[in-house]
Design a protein around this motif. Structure first.
Motif, PDB file in Angstrom:
ATOM      1  N   UNK A   1       0.843  -1.161  -0.065  1.00  0.00           N
ATOM      2  CA  UNK A   1       0.013  -0.052  -0.025  1.00  0.00           C
ATOM      3  C   UNK A   1       0.946   1.341  -0.006  1.00  0.00           C
ATOM      4  N   UNK A   2       1.973   1.228   0.631  1.00  0.00           N
ATOM      5  CA  UNK A   2       2.821   2.417   0.783  1.00  0.00           C
ATOM      6  C   UNK A   2       3.491   2.928  -0.413  1.00  0.00           C
ATOM      7  N   UNK A   3       3.884   1.719  -1.298  1.00  0.00           N
ATOM      8  CA  UNK A   3       4.340   1.815  -2.657  1.00  0.00           C
ATOM      9  C   UNK A   3       3.386   2.243  -3.684  1.00  0.00           C
ATOM     10  N   UNK A   4       2.147   1.981  -3.682  1.00  0.00           N
ATOM     11  CA  UNK A   4       0.994   2.466  -4.493  1.00  0.00           C
ATOM     12  C   UNK A   4       0.994   4.081  -4.022  1.00  0.00           C
ATOM     13  N   UNK A   5       0.730   4.277  -2.515  1.00  0.00           N
ATOM     14  CA  UNK A   5       0.445   5.706  -2.130  1.00  0.00           C
ATOM     15  C   UNK A   5       1.634   6.397  -2.642  1.00  0.00           C
ATOM     16  N   UNK A   6       2.874   6.023  -2.837  1.00  0.00           N
ATOM     17  CA  UNK A   6       4.072   6.846  -3.004  1.00  0.00           C
ATOM     18  C   UNK A   6       3.914   7.093  -4.719  1.00  0.00           C
ATOM     19  N   UNK A   7       3.308   6.343  -5.428  1.00  0.00           N
ATOM     20  CA  UNK A   7       3.083   6.282  -6.784  1.00  0.00           C
ATOM     21  C   UNK A   7       2.251   7.437  -7.184  1.00  0.00           C
ATOM     22  N   UNK A   8       1.016   7.353  -6.215  1.00  0.00           N
ATOM     23  CA  UNK A   8      -0.021   8.169  -6.488  1.00  0.00           C
ATOM     24  C   UNK A   8       0.286   9.786  -6.285  1.00  0.00           C
ATOM     25  N   UNK A   9       1.422   9.971  -5.158  1.00  0.00           N
ATOM     26  CA  UNK A   9       1.738  11.165  -4.832  1.00  0.00           C
ATOM     27  C   UNK A   9       2.805  11.745  -5.596  1.00  0.00           C
ATOM     28  N   UNK A  10       3.541  11.003  -6.519  1.00  0.00           N
ATOM     29  CA  UNK A  10       4.240  11.326  -7.388  1.00  0.00           C
ATOM     30  C   UNK A  10       5.898  11.256  -7.038  1.00  0.00           C
ATOM     31  N   UNK A  11       6.065  10.604  -5.841  1.00  0.00           N
ATOM     32  CA  UNK A  11       7.392  10.528  -5.203  1.00  0.00           C
ATOM     33  C   UNK A  11       8.116   9.097  -5.745  1.00  0.00           C
ATOM     34  N   UNK A  12       7.707   8.328  -6.510  1.00  0.00           N
ATOM     35  CA  UNK A  12       8.218   7.372  -7.232  1.00  0.00           C
ATOM     36  C   UNK A  12       8.582   7.450  -8.766  1.00  0.00           C
ATOM     37  N   UNK A  13       9.786   7.413  -9.358  1.00  0.00           N
ATOM     38  CA  UNK A  13       9.947   7.486 -10.564  1.00  0.00           C
ATOM     39  C   UNK A  13       9.980   6.018 -11.161  1.00  0.00           C
ATOM     40  N   UNK A  14      10.374   5.083 -10.605  1.00  0.00           N
ATOM     41  CA  UNK A  14      10.333   3.652 -11.166  1.00  0.00           C
ATOM     42  C   UNK A  14       9.606   2.703 -10.053  1.00  0.00           C
ATOM     43  N   UNK A  15       8.630   1.827 -10.695  1.00  0.00           N
ATOM     44  CA  UNK A  15       8.177   0.944  -9.771  1.00  0.00           C
ATOM     45  C   UNK A  15       8.441  -0.494 -10.732  1.00  0.00           C
ATOM     46  N   UNK A  16       8.802  -1.471 -10.066  1.00  0.00           N
ATOM     47  CA  UNK A  16       9.114  -2.659 -10.474  1.00  0.00           C
ATOM     48  C   UNK A  16       8.159  -3.927 -10.024  1.00  0.00           C
ATOM     49  N   UNK A  17       7.706  -4.697 -10.892  1.00  0.00           N
ATOM     50  CA  UNK A  17       6.540  -5.629 -10.361  1.00  0.00           C
ATOM     51  C   UNK A  17       6.568  -6.796 -11.223  1.00  0.00           C
ATOM     52  N   UNK A  18       5.937  -7.782 -10.825  1.00  0.00           N
ATOM     53  CA  UNK A  18       5.834  -9.128 -11.662  1.00  0.00           C
ATOM     54  C   UNK A  18       4.545  -9.045 -12.247  1.00  0.00           C
ATOM     55  N   UNK A  19       4.421  -9.727 -13.574  1.00  0.00           N
ATOM     56  CA  UNK A  19       3.200  -9.559 -14.076  1.00  0.00           C
ATOM     57  C   UNK A  19       1.864 -10.214 -13.259  1.00  0.00           C
ATOM     58  N   UNK A  20       2.180 -10.939 -12.213  1.00  0.00           N
ATOM     59  CA  UNK A  20       1.100 -11.502 -11.501  1.00  0.00           C
ATOM     60  C   UNK A  20       0.308 -10.201 -10.738  1.00  0.00           C
ATOM     61  N   UNK A  21       1.058  -9.261 -10.606  1.00  0.00           N
ATOM     62  CA  UNK A  21       0.569  -8.187  -9.681  1.00  0.00           C
ATOM     63  C   UNK A  21      -0.555  -7.461 -10.353  1.00  0.00           C
ATOM     64  N   UNK A  22      -0.271  -7.527 -11.999  1.00  0.00           N
ATOM     65  CA  UNK A  22      -1.132  -6.864 -12.651  1.00  0.00           C
ATOM     66  C   UNK A  22      -2.612  -7.660 -12.986  1.00  0.00           C
ATOM     67  N   UNK A  23      -2.974  -8.778 -12.178  1.00  0.00           N
ATOM     68  CA  UNK A  23      -4.161  -9.304 -12.143  1.00  0.00           C
ATOM     69  C   UNK A  23      -4.919  -8.543 -11.002  1.00  0.00           C
ATOM     70  N   UNK A  24      -4.299  -7.709 -10.314  1.00  0.00           N
ATOM     71  CA  UNK A  24      -5.177  -7.189  -9.039  1.00  0.00           C
ATOM     72  C   UNK A  24      -5.724  -5.648  -9.547  1.00  0.00           C
ATOM     73  N   UNK A  25      -6.966  -5.758  -9.363  1.00  0.00           N
ATOM     74  CA  UNK A  25      -7.761  -4.408  -9.983  1.00  0.00           C
ATOM     75  C   UNK A  25      -6.938  -3.092  -9.095  1.00  0.00           C
ATOM     76  N   UNK A  26      -6.719  -3.358  -8.012  1.00  0.00           N
ATOM     77  CA  UNK A  26      -6.209  -2.209  -6.989  1.00  0.00           C
ATOM     78  C   UNK A  26      -4.936  -1.559  -7.589  1.00  0.00           C
ATOM     79  N   UNK A  27      -4.083  -2.795  -8.261  1.00  0.00           N
ATOM     80  CA  UNK A  27      -2.704  -2.106  -8.619  1.00  0.00           C
ATOM     81  C   UNK A  27      -2.921  -1.597 -10.010  1.00  0.00           C
ATOM     82  N   UNK A  28      -3.817  -2.186 -10.924  1.00  0.00           N
ATOM     83  CA  UNK A  28      -3.873  -1.332 -12.184  1.00  0.00           C
ATOM     84  C   UNK A  28      -4.640   0.076 -12.008  1.00  0.00           C
ATOM     85  N   UNK A  29      -5.455   0.055 -10.901  1.00  0.00           N
ATOM     86  CA  UNK A  29      -6.138   1.192 -10.781  1.00  0.00           C
ATOM     87  C   UNK A  29      -5.184   2.069 -10.325  1.00  0.00           C
TER      88      UNK A  29
END
Length: 579
Positions: free
Chosen positions: A127-155
């Motif tokens: 949740x902290x990573x996704x919040x940092x992404x929303x706040x614009x404080x992350x430039x790069x986010x690395x994830x496995x393809x399995x994470x993209x099956x989660x609607x909250x991650x894609x959103x």
């Protein structure tokens, strides 16, 4: 499809051409080179790097096919600085993600913050990573393809408006590829959900059909295809032939001892089976070497300990299955020895590419006994019965009709069908590929939107499985061709990837013996030129990939690689040129 010719790195850059990102072409070039030099310490670019960076920064979808050790990750590290928005990197292994995050963290003050998102993290950490992404404080986010099956991650990604979507190890998206992963199939749809940010697909091994499928599966739009030379001239190519299993086994051990005895180490030995890695490692230890096995059956702690020992120069040799190597970058590796043939030249090329990454001379040896191909043919064979596929599709559809929203758990499917985990997983993967089912991150199966009836889905999945089997068997035959050719091995290997070497390389065993030069003279007189588009009455369209003295190798769209006798081809008019 041949790759488009790229502008060379030293082409004129002072004509300002406006582009959607990064300003004019000359400004982009200057900023790319400044960041690469000042932050990454680049004295110069490797072939293909700058062309790919230029393409990405201009906003164009890009497929970059660069050899192992050619610095593919630098493409998005540099390009990401000139784009307005975060960079999403899909990577298949958590270890790879951790490594890349670590490298970017070292230059965080200039490159921007990087973070992982994977199943080893707690819900709070994710949740902290996704919040940092929303706040614009992350430039790069690395994830496995399995994470993209989660609607909250894609959103969350959608709300962050990523500027660049990177698919590392992109051959995993292709059924033609040597490391196909069904989880990669959802990436094209996710890219569209995100508004189709610029897509960068990266791979070290992509024969022509793999490239075409990567572009199709990722729904890339008018992509720039950057293909750097596949040739690794510093790696000497050899094949040691043996007639019986015992002599071959001793030959592997003797070859390892000979290389290390001459000071050419450390090295990797690849074996096709887990037992093989353990037996060879034990015998090498008995002969006084620092050796360990590495395979997926070992505990995570054991594998990580071996990997750390290898990177710390505490081992002379690692004896491994293909589980060892993806993302492993040890520049001083001096040899790679295969105790059995790889499943394809795609795999073989990637595995031997782990030697000589420092640019110094290295060695790749295939210890070959023709009978060993039987194991690879066995692995490549096997198509599920249509009735089995229909049963699985029917159970998934029935659960949905009964209102079971959480899907069907694989354990329940195993109990219901009486089938083992591996064949059941294969069935589900096939059904997913024909858009009949969807697998979520927990492995539960759901019907896909607008899924065909179970009977139709089973027929389509069976047809797809038969196609996969034909392709896999053809790749085994190409492995045989490499092992048994009397021509230049480098010419054979590069020809498989659609790259032609004009003459023998001078750095393989057949060149050293003089056989390659004799074969080359005969090849020049062939009536078929390499890269000629042809049509076969039964197998349909294809492209001539290699010419030998009495046969040619053709890559057919539907049945893969086929070796045809020239006498039969000409006498029976089996091939005709396509316009």
């Amino acid at each position: 499809m041949p790759p488009r010719r790229q502008q060379s790195d030293d082409a004129p850059i002072d004509t300002p051409t406006q582009s959607p990102a990064g300003g004019s072409a000359s400004v982009r070039t200057r900023r790319i080179r400044e960041f690469a030099r000042e932050v990454l310490g680049f004295a110069e670019f490797r072939p293909g790097q700058e062309a790919a960076m230029q393409s990405v920064v201009s906003g164009r979808d890009t497929l970059a096919v660069l050899p192992s050790g050619a610095g593919k990750t630098a493409i998005y590290q540099v390009a990401g600085q000139l784009l307005d928005g975060p960079v999403v990197v899909v990577s298949p292994l958590i270890a790879l993600q951790r490594d890349q995050v670590g490298r970017l963290t070292e230059i965080e003050d200039r490159a921007g913050r990087a973070a992982q998102l994977n199943s080893t993290m707690s819900a709070g950490e994710q949740r902290e990573v996704l919040e940092s992404l929303a706040h614009g404080s992350l430039r790069f986010v690395f994830l496995a393809p399995e994470q993209l099956s989660k609607p909250e991650v894609v959103d969350a990604l959608q709300e962050a408006h990523p500027a660049l979507f990177v698919v590392d190890e992109a051959h995993c998206v292709s059924a033609w590829g040597h490391d196909f992963r069904p989880d990669y199939l959802r990436l094209g749809g996710v890219i569209e959900q995100l508004g189709h940010p610029t897509v960068l697909a990266l791979t070290a091994t992509a024969a022509p059909p793999v490239r075409a499928e990567i572009v199709e599966r990722l729904e890339m739009v008018a992509p720039e295809i950057v293909v750097a030379g596949f040739d690794r001239p510093e790696i000497r190519l050899e094949v040691d032939h043996y007639a019986d299993a015992h002599a071959k086994h001793e030959g592997v051990l003797d070859r390892v001892l000979a290389e290390l005895g001459d000071g050419r180490g450390p090295g990797i030995v690849y074996s096709a089976t887990r037992k093989g890695t353990e037996v060879l490692a034990e015998e090498l230890v008995d002969r006084g070497l620092r050796a360990r096995p590495y395979h997926a059956g070992l505990s995570t702690a054991e594998r990580e300990d071996t990997q750390h020992a290898w990177m710390a120069d505490d081992l002379d040799v690692v004896v491994a299955t293909t589980a060892f190597g993806m993302g492993i970058d040890k520049p001083g590796t001096r040899f790679v020895i295969h105790a059995e043939p790889a499943d394809s030249l795609d795999s073989y090329y990637q595995e031997i590419g782990r030697a000589g990454r420092d640019g110094e001379p290295a060695l790749a040896v295939l210890v070959y006994r023709q009978e060993d191909l039987g194991l690879r043919r066995f692995f490549a064979a096997g198509t599920p019965a249509e009735e089995e596929l229909q049963q699985v599709a029917g159970l998934v559809a029935a659960a949905s009709a009964a209102g079971i929203e959480e899907g069907v758990d694989v354990k329940d499917l195993r109990e219901e069908t009486g089938r083992a985990a591996t064949p059941l997983a294969r069935d589900l993967n096939l059904l997913e590929q024909v858009a009949a089912v969807v697998l979520d991150e927990d492995g539960a199966a759901h019907p896909a939107d607008n899924a065909p009836p179970p009977g139709e889905a089973a027929a389509a999945a069976r047809e797809l499985a038969e196609h996969h089997e034909r392709v896999d068997q053809s790749r085994v035959e190409m492995m045989r061709g490499y092992a048994e050719t009397s021509g230049c091995r480098r010419q054979f290997l590069l020809g498989y990837f659609g790259e032609q070497l004009e003459g023998p390389c001078g750095n393989c065993d057949n060149c050293s013996s003089g056989l390659a030069q004799e074969q080359h003279a005969v090849d020049q007189a062939s009536p078929f030129a390499v890269e000629t588009p042809v049509e076969h009455s039964e197998w349909g369209p294809g492209v001539v990939m290699r010419v030998e003295d009495d046969r040619i190798v053709v890559l057919f769209d539907e049945v893969g690689y086929k070796t045809l006798g020239l006498a039969a081809v000409t006498a029976n008019d089996l091939l005709r040129a396509r316009v």
